[in-house]
Design a protein around this motif. Structure first.
Motif, mmCIF file in Angstrom:
data_model
loop_
_atom_site.group_PDB
_atom_site.id
_atom_site.type_symbol
_atom_site.label_atom_id
_atom_site.label_comp_id
_atom_site.label_asym_id
_atom_site.label_seq_id
_atom_site.Cartn_x
_atom_site.Cartn_y
_atom_site.Cartn_z
ATOM 1 N N THR A 8 0.735 -1.153 -0.033
ATOM 2 C CA THR A 8 -0.083 -0.065 0.207
ATOM 3 C C THR A 8 1.029 1.281 -0.011
ATOM 4 O O THR A 8 0.684 2.407 -0.770
ATOM 5 C CB THR A 8 -0.908 0.007 1.196
ATOM 6 N N GLY A 9 2.085 1.120 0.868
ATOM 7 C CA GLY A 9 2.955 2.251 0.902
ATOM 8 C C GLY A 9 3.485 2.580 -0.509
ATOM 9 O O GLY A 9 3.709 3.546 -0.911
ATOM 10 N N ALA A 10 3.981 1.547 -1.138
ATOM 11 C CA ALA A 10 4.681 1.618 -2.249
ATOM 12 C C ALA A 10 3.560 2.020 -3.463
ATOM 13 O O ALA A 10 4.087 3.118 -4.383
ATOM 14 C CB ALA A 10 5.235 0.046 -2.738
ATOM 15 N N GLY A 11 2.473 1.674 -3.503
ATOM 16 C CA GLY A 11 1.517 2.334 -4.282
ATOM 17 C C GLY A 11 1.237 3.595 -4.201
ATOM 18 O O GLY A 11 0.889 4.372 -4.958
ATOM 19 N N LEU A 12 1.105 4.087 -2.739
ATOM 20 C CA LEU A 12 0.824 5.524 -2.447
ATOM 21 C C LEU A 12 2.222 6.487 -2.817
ATOM 22 O O LEU A 12 1.866 7.477 -3.532
ATOM 23 C CB LEU A 12 0.731 5.620 -0.773
ATOM 24 N N LEU A 13 3.263 5.740 -2.686
ATOM 25 C CA LEU A 13 4.400 6.563 -3.083
ATOM 26 C C LEU A 13 4.372 6.611 -4.679
ATOM 27 O O LEU A 13 4.830 7.730 -5.122
ATOM 28 C CB LEU A 13 5.668 5.858 -2.555
ATOM 29 N N GLY A 14 4.249 5.672 -5.581
ATOM 30 C CA GLY A 14 4.028 5.725 -6.761
ATOM 31 C C GLY A 14 3.151 6.683 -7.380
ATOM 32 O O GLY A 14 3.148 7.448 -8.102
ATOM 33 N N SER A 15 2.088 6.812 -6.596
ATOM 34 C CA SER A 15 1.064 7.933 -6.781
ATOM 35 C C SER A 15 1.594 9.054 -6.588
ATOM 36 O O SER A 15 1.007 10.163 -7.589
ATOM 37 C CB SER A 15 -0.565 7.475 -6.191
ATOM 38 N N VAL A 16 2.026 9.519 -5.648
ATOM 39 C CA VAL A 16 2.614 10.649 -5.072
ATOM 40 C C VAL A 16 3.579 11.120 -6.267
ATOM 41 O O VAL A 16 3.646 12.176 -6.869
ATOM 42 C CB VAL A 16 3.040 10.747 -3.934
ATOM 43 N N ILE A 17 4.644 10.209 -6.648
ATOM 44 C CA ILE A 17 5.693 10.447 -7.691
ATOM 45 C C ILE A 17 4.797 10.774 -9.052
ATOM 46 O O ILE A 17 5.343 11.512 -9.615
ATOM 47 C CB ILE A 17 6.639 9.302 -7.604
ATOM 48 N N GLY A 18 3.915 10.165 -9.266
ATOM 49 C CA GLY A 18 3.431 10.129 -10.713
ATOM 50 C C GLY A 18 2.453 11.604 -10.618
ATOM 51 O O GLY A 18 2.562 12.166 -11.619
#
Length: 189
Positions: A8-18
């Protein structure tokens, strides 16, 4: 559970970076578009100033050539029009636009052309006055010398005016694209 939190953290981090990348990309695109539009507006103003200067030069050339052919100044010209220090509103506007959007060399060439034009008209006026001078028949040789002298002066002034127009025309072509300044944009979007 830890694995679920990590994913979930990796998905959230990916969304933030995107999201950040999208915002940066949009900001850069807007800035590039704004810069391109600004360059285009400056180019349009430069082109307008160059066009006005060329139009004014052609009008002066036509006036000079017509006055030379007739050996008299155009009707309606006032002594103020022949004053080298006098500039009408249109001339001041053209000089202002050239000063703001072109090179100092182009501005000087425009001024030189205008000054040479005025000198040519003054030479033609001198002929006109010599031709209208009246007097006794015994004074005829002196009047003829005065006319010949006036023609010589006017001829020289007209040649100088034509040369100044040629220099202005070259400066108009060259001054439209100063190397250190904004150049013509390749596209308008």
């Amino acid at each position: 559970m830890a694995l679920a939190l990590i994913s979930t953290g990796a998905g959230l981090l990916g969304s933030v970076i995107g999201t950040v990348a999208t915002l940066v990309s949009a900001s850069l695109t807007q800035r590039a578009t704004r810069d391109r539009e600004s360059e285009f507006k400056v180019w349009e103003r430069r082109a307008d100033a160059i066009e006005e200067a060329h139009r004014k030069m052609l009008a002066h050339s036509n006036t000079r050539d017509t006055a030379w052919a007739r050996r008299e100044l155009p009707c309606g010209m006032s002594p103020q029009d022949l004053d080298p220090g006098h500039q009408d509103e249109q001339s001041r506007l053209v000089v202002t636009k050239l000063t703001l959007y072109t090179t100092p060399e182009l501005v000087q060439a425009y001024r030189d052309s205008n000054q040479a034009f005025l000198r040519s008209l003054l030479g033609i006026q001198r002929i006109q006055l010599a031709l209208t001078e009246r007097g006794p028949e015994s004074d005829r040789p002196r009047r003829q010398r005065t006319i010949n002298s006036a023609v010589t002066v006017a001829t020289q002034a007209i040649e100088e005016s034509k040369a100044a127009d040629e220099r202005l025309e070259a400066a108009l072509r060259d001054g439209g694209h100063p190397a250190a300044d904004v150049s013509r944009p390749t596209s308008r979007r």
